[in-house]
Design an enzyme around this catalytic site. Structure first.
Site, PDB file in Angstrom:
ATOM      1  CG  ASP A 181      -8.987  15.004 -13.219  1.00  0.00           C
ATOM      2  OD1 ASP A 181      -8.787  16.213 -12.325  1.00  0.00           O
ATOM      3  OD2 ASP A 181      -8.281  15.102 -14.301  1.00  0.00           O
ATOM      4  CG  HIS A 182      -8.448  17.209  -7.332  1.00  0.00           C
ATOM      5  ND1 HIS A 182      -7.600  16.621  -7.622  1.00  0.00           N
ATOM      6  CD2 HIS A 182      -8.204  18.518  -6.827  1.00  0.00           C
ATOM      7  CE1 HIS A 182      -6.503  17.355  -7.491  1.00  0.00           C
ATOM      8  NE2 HIS A 182      -6.830  18.665  -7.313  1.00  0.00           N
ATOM      9  CG  HIS A 244      -5.168  17.617 -12.889  1.00  0.00           C
ATOM     10  ND1 HIS A 244      -6.115  16.917 -12.151  1.00  0.00           N
ATOM     11  CD2 HIS A 244      -4.232  17.546 -11.877  1.00  0.00           C
ATOM     12  CE1 HIS A 244      -5.726  16.285 -11.259  1.00  0.00           C
ATOM     13  NE2 HIS A 244      -4.661  16.735 -10.860  1.00  0.00           N
TER      14      HIS A 244
END
Ligand code: NAD
Length: 496
Positions: A181-182, A244
């Site tokens: 999950d960047h 996010h």
């Protein structure tokens, strides 16, 4: 410490590989974290040669670069020489045999100690078959480490996520799986723990006695651009909230880890997500608002339904806002308002922690309507701005004792921001280190789907009245009303 590893990138000709993976690997190379003992096999269907692949990698490095001479630099050329291309259809078993032979050859050539990182930069429906073939065709080594990095989306709901997880788990154990999950690779997101647990003034106030509400906004100014195909199957809830936003909530609401280690943090985050109330359908409809952008006020920008690749009757939401609650003892009852959308007034990701009013205002208020002072707000700017702001009340400088709000601001400069490793660089670095702190555990993913699935089901049972917000606004009126109903307002409003 310099690492020894072979990367096998599935989807080596794709957008993610070009824009994020090759530049990130180059930065790790520039910094000496990768040196002589690494190699990369890029695989995809296209019949590229190694020479062509080297050109692509050097172009990716140059396009990303702050230095224009990167393409021709000796370093970029040396870096690219570690890359090998293998044309590969992921459904074809024979190709895995060829891949294994190349992998074994490179292992020996570069002395990689059997360390392998498989990066699945492809659509998720391929993950299961790739994982199964890696195992059956013995690409997974019995000496060295084997780590699987996978991209979002991780399923479409809990059921499909479970199926996907079962498929992957047949070949890799949980501690070998790195779910990207960047957002978790972003410096400002990683700083949340430092702010909360490294400051007595913050940690002692971080509870339901002092916090009135928490607001999280992930606002984008762009529309769907060229991602309509994907977006029509996803929508903002799946694309942004499930991963996010819920990850951010877990960092904001988790209890204090006894130590900042991957396993401690993971346990606290899982608990935090398990403490988020899973709504009934009725509650989901009351507490969540969806939207889809229309034209802008000047009619110069198209509405979502007339973007290339979208359905003219599309029911896909480009905006979500909602109220969530945690049932953990520290923050129980504190509303967590979340909001994300495309074509909003300004691109900004920020978190506003709104503190309660002082119990008695002993000063004359300048506001005729109420005797309340402004609430203290602690804002965390995540992107594009990175920094913090604290809103305080002070004396106004006049002869009488008036009060005025001020804010203390800290913003990272462009030069400071440029020095921070990009999210993918950090995450690849962590994966090489075997550090899973900033990757999502299966329990987190599953719990996030439980929270989101009910909202999705509730929405899917009713037709939406779209479009319902003007491009360049802060979303539909219903999103404002959601807070008004609680006698609150969104702190961030880029239309003012
Ligand atoms: P893309 O369409 O640009 O690339 C897909 C790659 O898969 C290509 O290299 C293609 O050749 C390869 N491929 C497709 N079918 C194949 C097959 N049968 N056999 C072998 N190779 C095949 O996609 P992308 O934008 O690079 O995204 C890859 C993954 O990363 C997706 O899961 C996406 O959701 C995720 N992701 C991408 C981004 C991004 O910024 N691009 C951001 C977050 C997540």
């Amino acid at each position: 410490m310099t690492q020894q590893a072979l990367f096998i990138i599935f989807g080596g000709t794709g957008d993610l590989a070009y824009r994020k993976l090759y530049p990130s690997l180059f930065r790790l190379y520039e910094k000496g974290y990768l040196k002589d003992n690494f190699a990369v096999i890029g695989t995809a269907r296209r019949p590229w040669t190694d020479d062509h692949y080297h050109e692509v990698v050097m172009n990716a490095v140059a396009d990303d670069g702050h230095e224009s001479d990167r393409t021709n630099s000796e370093l970029a050329r040396k870096f690219a020489s570690h890359f090998y291309y293998q044309s590969h259809n992921v459904n074809d078993t024979e190709h895995y045999v060829a891949l294994r032979n190349l992998a074994d050859k490179l292992d020996e050539k570069y002395d990689l100690q059997g360390n392998r990182i498989y990066y699945l930069a492809m659509a998720p429906w391929f993950f299961g078959t790739i994982a199964a073939h890696l195992k059956s065709e013995k690409l997974i080594t019995d000496h060295g480490y084997n780590r699987l990095i996978i991209e979002k989306p991780f399923g479409r709901d809990l059921k499909t996520a479970k199926e996907l997880n079962d498929d992957i788990s047949a070949a890799f154990s949980e501690d070998q799986i790195y779910r990207i999950d960047h957002y978790l690779g972003k410096e400002a997101i990683q700083s949340i723990a430092a702010l909360r647990f490294g400051n007595q003034i913050v940690s002692s106030l971080w509870n339901k006695e002092h916090i009135d509400n928490i607001q999280i906004t992930l606002a984008e100014s762009l529309g769907v651009e060229e991602r309509a195909g994907y977006y029509e199957t996803a929508g903002a809830l799946r694309d942004m909230v499930q991963n996010h936003i819920l990850q951010i909530i877990s960092l904001l609401t988790m209890e204090k880890p006894s130590k900042y280690t991957a396993s401690e943090l993971r346990d606290r985050k899982v608990e935090a997500l398990q403490n988020i109330k899973v709504y009934s359908k009725e509650e989901a409809l009351q507490n969540f608002v969806r939207g889809q952008y229309g034209e802008d006020a000047d009619h110069t920008q198209s509405d979502y339904r007339h973007e290339e690749g979208t359905d003219e009757q599309s029911q896909i939401e480009t905006f979500v806002s909602g109220k969530l609650e945690t049932e953990n003892k520290t923050l129980a009852g504190v509303p967590i308002y979340v909001r994300t959308g495309k074509r909003l007034a300004r691109k900004s990701t920020q978190i506003n922690v709104v503190f309660k009013n002082v119990d008695t205002n002993i000063f004359d208020s300048t506001d005729a309507d109420s005797n309340l002072l402004d609430q203290n707000v602690l804002t965390l700017y995540i992107e594009p701005d990175q920094g913090y702001r604290l809103d305080l009340n002070v004396k106004d400088g006049g002869q009488t004792y008036g009060i005025m709000p001020i804010h203390l601001d800290y913003h990272k400069t462009a030069a400071e921001k440029a020095k921070i490793p990009e999210a993918y660089e950090k995450l690849i670095h962590d994966a090489l280190d075997g550090n899973r702190t900033n990757f999502a555990h299966w329990h987190e993913v599953a719990q996030a789907w439980r929270i989101v699935d009910v909202i999705r089901e509730a929405w899917d049972s009713e037709k939406a009245d779209f479009p319902n917000y003007v491009s360049g606004s802060m979303g539909p009126q219903a999103s404002q009303d959601l807070l008004k109903r609680d006698h609150r307002n969104w702190i961030f409003d880029a239309t003012n």
